[in-house]
Design an enzyme around this catalytic site. Structure first.
Site, PDB file in Angstrom:
ATOM      1  N   GLY A 160       0.746   0.670  -3.509  1.00  0.00           N
ATOM      2  CA  GLY A 160      -0.023  -0.560  -3.639  1.00  0.00           C
ATOM      3  C   GLY A 160      -0.120  -0.993  -5.087  1.00  0.00           C
ATOM      4  N   CYS A 161      -0.683  -2.170  -5.274  1.00  0.00           N
ATOM      5  CA  CYS A 161      -0.888  -2.760  -6.588  1.00  0.00           C
ATOM      6  C   CYS A 161      -1.644  -1.781  -7.495  1.00  0.00           C
ATOM      7  CB  CYS A 161      -1.674  -4.059  -6.428  1.00  0.00           C
ATOM      8  SG  CYS A 161      -1.946  -4.945  -7.956  1.00  0.00           S
ATOM      9  N   PRO A 162      -1.216  -1.599  -8.713  1.00  0.00           N
ATOM     10  CA  PRO A 162      -0.177  -2.312  -9.458  1.00  0.00           C
ATOM     11  C   PRO A 162       1.148  -1.559  -9.512  1.00  0.00           C
ATOM     12  CG  PRO A 162      -1.462  -1.063 -11.019  1.00  0.00           C
ATOM     13  CD  PRO A 162      -2.033  -0.760  -9.622  1.00  0.00           C
TER      14      PRO A 162
END
Length: 85
Positions: A17-19
């Site tokens: 997931g982000c980042p």
């Protein structure tokens, strides 16, 4: 839609997931030679806007294309980034 580029390297960031997709993309693009094309394979829907935004604000990279496909019941996002300098 299927886009064909002369892909130099493929980076699999599925499940991250982000980042992390952007962080890993930057690390991989840094190791490519000029004009190398990195294919990034992700499952995070946010990677579409994140990688586009990163490429648009980063010197030395160009976003060539992005694709969203269903692969085995899972949505997979493919990003094609060229190192320009």
């Amino acid at each position: 839609m299927s886009t064909e580029f002369n892909v130099t390297e493929t980076l699999d960031v599925k499940g991250l997931g982000c980042p992390m997709p952007v962080v890993k993309t930057k690390q991989s693009i840094d190791s490519l030679d000029e004009d190398g094309v990195l294919e990034v394979v992700a499952t995070d829907s946010g990677s579409m806007s994140d990688i586009k935004g990163w490429a648009n604000t980063t010197n030395g990279v160009e976003l060539l294309d992005q694709e969203e496909n269903d692969e085995g019941g899972e949505t997979v996002y493919r990003h094609y980034v060229r190192k320009t300098e």
